[in-house]
Design a protein around this motif. Structure first.
Motif, PDB file in Angstrom:
ATOM      1  N   GLU A 216     -26.130 -19.100  10.742  1.00 11.52           N
ATOM      2  CA  GLU A 216     -27.216 -19.639   9.718  1.00 11.52           C
ATOM      3  C   GLU A 216     -27.637 -19.923   8.290  1.00 11.52           C
ATOM      4  OE1 GLU A 216     -23.729 -18.504   9.958  1.00 11.52           O
ATOM      5  OE2 GLU A 216     -23.954 -16.228   9.514  1.00 11.52           O
ATOM      6  N   TRP A 217     -27.272 -21.642  10.216  1.00 14.05           N
ATOM      7  CA  TRP A 217     -28.062 -22.757   9.217  1.00 14.05           C
ATOM      8  C   TRP A 217     -26.818 -23.197   8.275  1.00 14.05           C
ATOM      9  CZ3 TRP A 217     -30.405 -25.176  13.502  1.00 14.05           C
ATOM     10  CH2 TRP A 217     -31.456 -26.161  12.552  1.00 14.05           C
ATOM     11  N   THR A 218     -25.663 -23.470   8.494  1.00 13.06           N
ATOM     12  CA  THR A 218     -24.217 -23.653   7.733  1.00 13.06           C
ATOM     13  C   THR A 218     -24.100 -25.019   8.542  1.00 13.06           C
ATOM     14  OG1 THR A 218     -22.869 -22.259   8.554  1.00 13.06           O
ATOM     15  CG2 THR A 218     -24.269 -22.061   6.609  1.00 13.06           C
ATOM     16  N   TYR A 219     -23.860 -24.924  10.200  1.00  9.28           N
ATOM     17  CA  TYR A 219     -23.056 -25.777  10.427  1.00  9.28           C
ATOM     18  C   TYR A 219     -23.726 -26.158  11.934  1.00  9.28           C
ATOM     19  CZ  TYR A 219     -18.726 -25.454   7.649  1.00  9.28           C
ATOM     20  OH  TYR A 219     -18.180 -25.162   6.878  1.00  9.28           O
ATOM     21  N   LEU A 220     -23.584 -27.643  12.865  1.00 11.14           N
ATOM     22  CA  LEU A 220     -24.524 -27.805  13.717  1.00 11.14           C
ATOM     23  C   LEU A 220     -23.587 -28.525  14.002  1.00 11.14           C
ATOM     24  CD1 LEU A 220     -27.145 -28.319  14.907  1.00 11.14           C
ATOM     25  CD2 LEU A 220     -26.857 -30.986  14.117  1.00 11.14           C
ATOM     26  N   ALA A 221     -22.989 -28.263  15.885  1.00 10.33           N
ATOM     27  CA  ALA A 221     -22.029 -29.129  16.903  1.00 10.33           C
ATOM     28  C   ALA A 221     -22.944 -29.362  17.148  1.00 10.33           C
ATOM     29  CB  ALA A 221     -21.377 -27.912  17.343  1.00 10.33           C
ATOM     30  N   SER A 222     -22.530 -31.285  18.203  1.00 12.87           N
ATOM     31  CA  SER A 222     -22.912 -31.438  18.452  1.00 12.87           C
ATOM     32  C   SER A 222     -22.128 -32.227  19.768  1.00 12.87           C
ATOM     33  CB  SER A 222     -23.701 -32.993  18.424  1.00 12.87           C
ATOM     34  OG  SER A 222     -22.896 -34.011  17.409  1.00 12.87           O
ATOM     35  N   LEU A 254     -21.099 -23.555  22.443  1.00 11.52           N
ATOM     36  CA  LEU A 254     -21.608 -22.119  21.804  1.00 11.52           C
ATOM     37  C   LEU A 254     -21.627 -21.442  20.313  1.00 11.52           C
ATOM     38  CD1 LEU A 254     -23.103 -19.008  22.461  1.00 11.52           C
ATOM     39  CD2 LEU A 254     -21.653 -18.540  23.408  1.00 11.52           C
ATOM     40  N   MET A 255     -22.375 -21.328  20.014  1.00 15.37           N
ATOM     41  CA  MET A 255     -21.612 -20.696  18.218  1.00 15.37           C
ATOM     42  C   MET A 255     -21.815 -19.209  18.664  1.00 15.37           C
ATOM     43  SD  MET A 255     -22.075 -23.108  15.600  1.00 15.37           S
ATOM     44  CE  MET A 255     -21.487 -24.708  15.161  1.00 15.37           C
ATOM     45  N   SER A 256     -21.187 -18.331  18.604  1.00 14.96           N
ATOM     46  CA  SER A 256     -20.657 -16.833  18.603  1.00 14.96           C
ATOM     47  C   SER A 256     -21.366 -16.223  17.562  1.00 14.96           C
ATOM     48  CB  SER A 256     -19.199 -16.018  17.663  1.00 14.96           C
ATOM     49  OG  SER A 256     -19.291 -16.997  16.605  1.00 14.96           O
ATOM     50  N   PRO A 257     -22.740 -15.209  17.346  1.00 15.06           N
ATOM     51  CA  PRO A 257     -22.908 -14.330  16.578  1.00 15.06           C
ATOM     52  C   PRO A 257     -22.886 -14.580  14.947  1.00 15.06           C
ATOM     53  CG  PRO A 257     -23.056 -13.669  18.231  1.00 15.06           C
ATOM     54  CD  PRO A 257     -22.142 -13.838  18.640  1.00 15.06           C
ATOM     55  N   ASP A 258     -21.450 -14.420  14.330  1.00 13.71           N
ATOM     56  CA  ASP A 258     -21.103 -14.631  13.419  1.00 13.71           C
ATOM     57  C   ASP A 258     -20.577 -15.815  12.724  1.00 13.71           C
ATOM     58  OD1 ASP A 258     -18.874 -15.221  14.995  1.00 13.71           O
ATOM     59  OD2 ASP A 258     -17.440 -13.665  13.869  1.00 13.71           O
ATOM     60  N   GLY A 259     -20.883 -17.270  13.860  1.00 12.21           N
ATOM     61  CA  GLY A 259     -20.465 -18.758  13.406  1.00 12.21           C
ATOM     62  C   GLY A 259     -19.263 -18.644  13.246  1.00 12.21           C
ATOM     63  N   SER A 277     -12.057 -22.910  16.280  1.00 16.77           N
ATOM     64  CA  SER A 277     -12.444 -21.930  14.526  1.00 16.77           C
ATOM     65  C   SER A 277     -13.495 -22.948  14.124  1.00 16.77           C
ATOM     66  CB  SER A 277     -11.274 -21.107  14.160  1.00 16.77           C
ATOM     67  OG  SER A 277     -10.553 -22.442  13.603  1.00 16.77           O
ATOM     68  N   LEU A 278     -14.060 -22.084  13.581  1.00 16.87           N
ATOM     69  CA  LEU A 278     -15.016 -22.649  12.263  1.00 16.87           C
ATOM     70  C   LEU A 278     -14.863 -21.901  10.930  1.00 16.87           C
ATOM     71  CD1 LEU A 278     -18.405 -23.081  14.367  1.00 16.87           C
ATOM     72  CD2 LEU A 278     -16.666 -24.502  14.182  1.00 16.87           C
ATOM     73  N   PRO A 279     -14.797 -22.489   9.725  1.00 17.05           N
ATOM     74  CA  PRO A 279     -15.057 -24.219  10.559  1.00 17.05           C
ATOM     75  C   PRO A 279     -14.328 -25.129  10.084  1.00 17.05           C
ATOM     76  CG  PRO A 279     -15.298 -23.570   7.356  1.00 17.05           C
ATOM     77  CD  PRO A 279     -15.120 -22.421   8.106  1.00 17.05           C
ATOM     78  N   ALA A 280     -12.816 -24.568   9.812  1.00 13.38           N
ATOM     79  CA  ALA A 280     -11.855 -25.801   9.962  1.00 13.38           C
ATOM     80  C   ALA A 280     -11.265 -26.478  11.514  1.00 13.38           C
ATOM     81  CB  ALA A 280     -10.432 -24.607  10.554  1.00 13.38           C
ATOM     82  N   GLY A 281     -12.692 -26.017  12.127  1.00 11.74           N
ATOM     83  CA  GLY A 281     -12.497 -27.187  13.640  1.00 11.74           C
ATOM     84  C   GLY A 281     -11.317 -27.532  14.016  1.00 11.74           C
ATOM     85  N   LYS A 282     -10.149 -25.476  14.240  1.00  5.37           N
ATOM     86  CA  LYS A 282      -9.456 -25.808  15.296  1.00  5.37           C
ATOM     87  C   LYS A 282      -9.591 -24.777  16.694  1.00  5.37           C
ATOM     88  CE  LYS A 282      -4.665 -23.888  14.492  1.00  5.37           C
ATOM     89  NZ  LYS A 282      -3.603 -23.434  13.794  1.00  5.37           N
TER      90      LYS A 282
END
Length: 327
Positions: A216-222, A254-259, A277-282
């Motif tokens: 959904e282009w809401t988060y970017l991981a680097s 990798l991000m899962s298809p549902d983000g 887990s996203l968006p919590a980052g746990k």
């Protein structure tokens, strides 16, 4: 049979090149031919220095439930084709299935026609991204420039500078309107597509190695060679969280298809892949493989139910998502 470029046939043993897809049907998970590499980039090729693999008999590999114990022990390539002199880093098949793009770690990009495997063109690029409709290609260069190509013309139509060092990684939005580029200069830059106008610069790392964006282009991981894994908001580019610090460099992302899940692996040998887990980052779980894994390739099926890891000098390994059970 060998011909010059613009007519070169992949050298093999007389069979047409084929590739694989992981599919789920009524009798379970199976490997069939073709779009695995389109979804996986390099899961079947990054493990072999400069070789491509496939089956030429036209028959899908048996489903796990119909395989003998000996067959179930491992998945083996039916054929290998020499395509590059350097290890292959990335593969993309266009949506219409007529072209394969291969990129090696030396920065050479090759355009192949499918299914015949004719070499059409050779270019230079250290990162690449293909539009969902297969009509456009972005190549990141060692000098920090980005180049927009039109496919199937295989011709560059626009180039822009921006980074001060090599472009290492690219991630584009699903609607092909925004591009994120990561560079050895440590910055992440956001660009409009197809214009390649600069939208924002983020001072992210010492050396940005990998980027992956949510569908959904809401988060970017680097991930970076400085040992950090960071999560950013899109399109703002604000830092949400540092997920890992002072660890081996996050290399596969990798991000899962549902983000909802971020998977990360590292450059150095490791017996685990981390699930966040996203968006919590746990941190949810660490996945143990059957051997030490040094991988930069993580992929999932369109439903997000299976995670595949391309392992250097080893087999492709599969886990269920989100449970993380070895398959």
């Amino acid at each position: 049979m060998t011909k010059p470029e613009n007519g070169t046939q992949l050298q093999d043993e007389g069979h047409e090149p084929q590739v694989y897809v992981v599919q789920k049907d009524l009798i379970g998970w199976r490997f069939s031919r073709r779009d695995f590499l389109a979804a996986a980039s390099a899961a079947t090729m990054a493990t072999v220095a400069g070789t491509a693999s496939g089956c030429g008999d036209g028959e899908p590999t048996p489903a796990p439930s119909t395989r003998t114990p000996e067959e179930s022990a491992t998945w083996e390539a039916c054929r290998r084709v020499k395509a590059h002199t350097e290890p292959v880093a990335q593969l993309v098949i266009t949506p219409d299935g007529t072209m394969l793009l291969s990129r090696d770690y030396g920065g050479q990009v090759k355009f192949w026609s499918l299914p015949d495997g004719t070499l059409l063109k050779t270019a230079q690029g250290h990162a690449m991204a293909v539009s969902p409709d297969g009509k456009s290609l972005i190549l990141g260069d060692v000098d920090g420039a980005l180049h927009l190509w039109l496919l199937p013309r295989m011709a560059p139509v626009r180039s822009v500078g921006g980074h001060l060092d090599a472009v290492r990684t690219l991630a584009a939005s699903a609607d092909w309107t925004v591009l994120a580029s990561g560079s050895q200069d440590g910055t992440i830059k956001l660009w409009s597509l197809p214009e390649l106008d600069l939208l924002k610069t983020i001072d992210a790392h010492e050396d940005t190695l990998r980027l992956v964006a949510s569908p959904e282009w809401t988060y970017l991981a680097s991930g970076s060679l400085d040992g950090t894994l960071k999560l950013w908001t899109l399109p703002e580019g604000d830092l949400v969280q540092i997920l890992e610090e002072d660890r081996e460099s996050p290399n596969g992302l990798l991000m899962s298809p549902d983000g909802s899940i971020l998977a990360s692996s590292v450059v150095a040998d490791s017996k685990s892949i981390s699930l966040w887990s996203l968006p919590a980052g746990k941190l949810m779980k660490k996945l143990a493989g059957s051997r030490k894994m040094s991988t930069d390739t993580l992929v999932t099926d369109p439903e997000g139910e299976v995670l595949a890891a391309g392992v250097q000098d080893g087999p492709i390994q599969l886990w269920s998502l989100p449970e993380g059970k070895s398959l």
